[in-house]
Write an enzyme that holds these catalytic residues in place. Structure first.
Site, PDB file in Angstrom:
ATOM      1  N   ALA A   8       0.807  -1.210   0.000  1.00  0.00           N
ATOM      2  CA  ALA A   8       0.000   0.000   0.000  1.00  0.00           C
ATOM      3  C   ALA A   8       0.843   1.265   0.000  1.00  0.00           C
ATOM      4  CB  ALA A   8      -0.908   0.009   1.224  1.00  0.00           C
ATOM      5  N   CYS A   9       0.294   2.293  -0.647  1.00  0.00           N
ATOM      6  CA  CYS A   9       0.807   3.654  -0.504  1.00  0.00           C
ATOM      7  C   CYS A   9      -0.405   4.576  -0.505  1.00  0.00           C
ATOM      8  CB  CYS A   9       1.812   4.012  -1.598  1.00  0.00           C
ATOM      9  SG  CYS A   9       1.134   4.255  -3.247  1.00  0.00           S
ATOM     10  N   GLY A  10      -0.190   5.860  -0.465  1.00  0.00           N
ATOM     11  CA  GLY A  10      -1.297   6.805  -0.351  1.00  0.00           C
ATOM     12  C   GLY A  10      -2.303   6.687  -1.482  1.00  0.00           C
ATOM     13  N   ILE A  41      -3.674   2.799   0.816  1.00  0.00           N
ATOM     14  CA  ILE A  41      -3.650   2.491   2.249  1.00  0.00           C
ATOM     15  C   ILE A  41      -5.071   2.570   2.828  1.00  0.00           C
ATOM     16  CG2 ILE A  41      -3.142   4.860   3.018  1.00  0.00           C
ATOM     17  CD1 ILE A  41      -1.811   1.541   4.562  1.00  0.00           C
TER      18      ILE A  41
END
Length: 92
Positions: A8-10, A41
């Site tokens: 996950a990332c933003g 995320i």
């Protein structure tokens, strides 16, 4: 038994792509049968069911029922080997 890793990332686009490639290669090189899914995320809480590990490039906004690791080492290049070991330890 196959493992499932959420990366996950933003936005689920930029840094998670870099980390996803690193995690896929790490798992393949170590003979771990796993699927790796790239997500935002904000989706992690709803997608954690059935997953074994969350690897995030951003701050974790909550706690999860599965292990969650912050993977900024793959972005900065500092501490990458230690992060590799932490990911592998969570999947063995």
């Amino acid at each position: 038994m196959s493992k499932k890793v959420l990366v996950a990332c933003g936005a689920g686009i930029a840094t998670s792509t870099v980390v996803m490639n690193r995690v896929e290669n790490l798992l393949k090189d170590n003979g771990i049968d796993a699927s790796v899914e790239q997500i935002k995320i904000a989706e992690a809480a709803s997608k954690q069911a059935g997953a074994d590990l969350i690897v995030s490039t951003t701050i974790l906004p909550t706690t999860y029922s599965i292990p969650a690791i912050i993977a900024t080492a793959y972005i900065s290049g500092i501490g990458m080997e230690e992060l590799d070991e932490e990911i592998l330890a969570n999947l063995k």
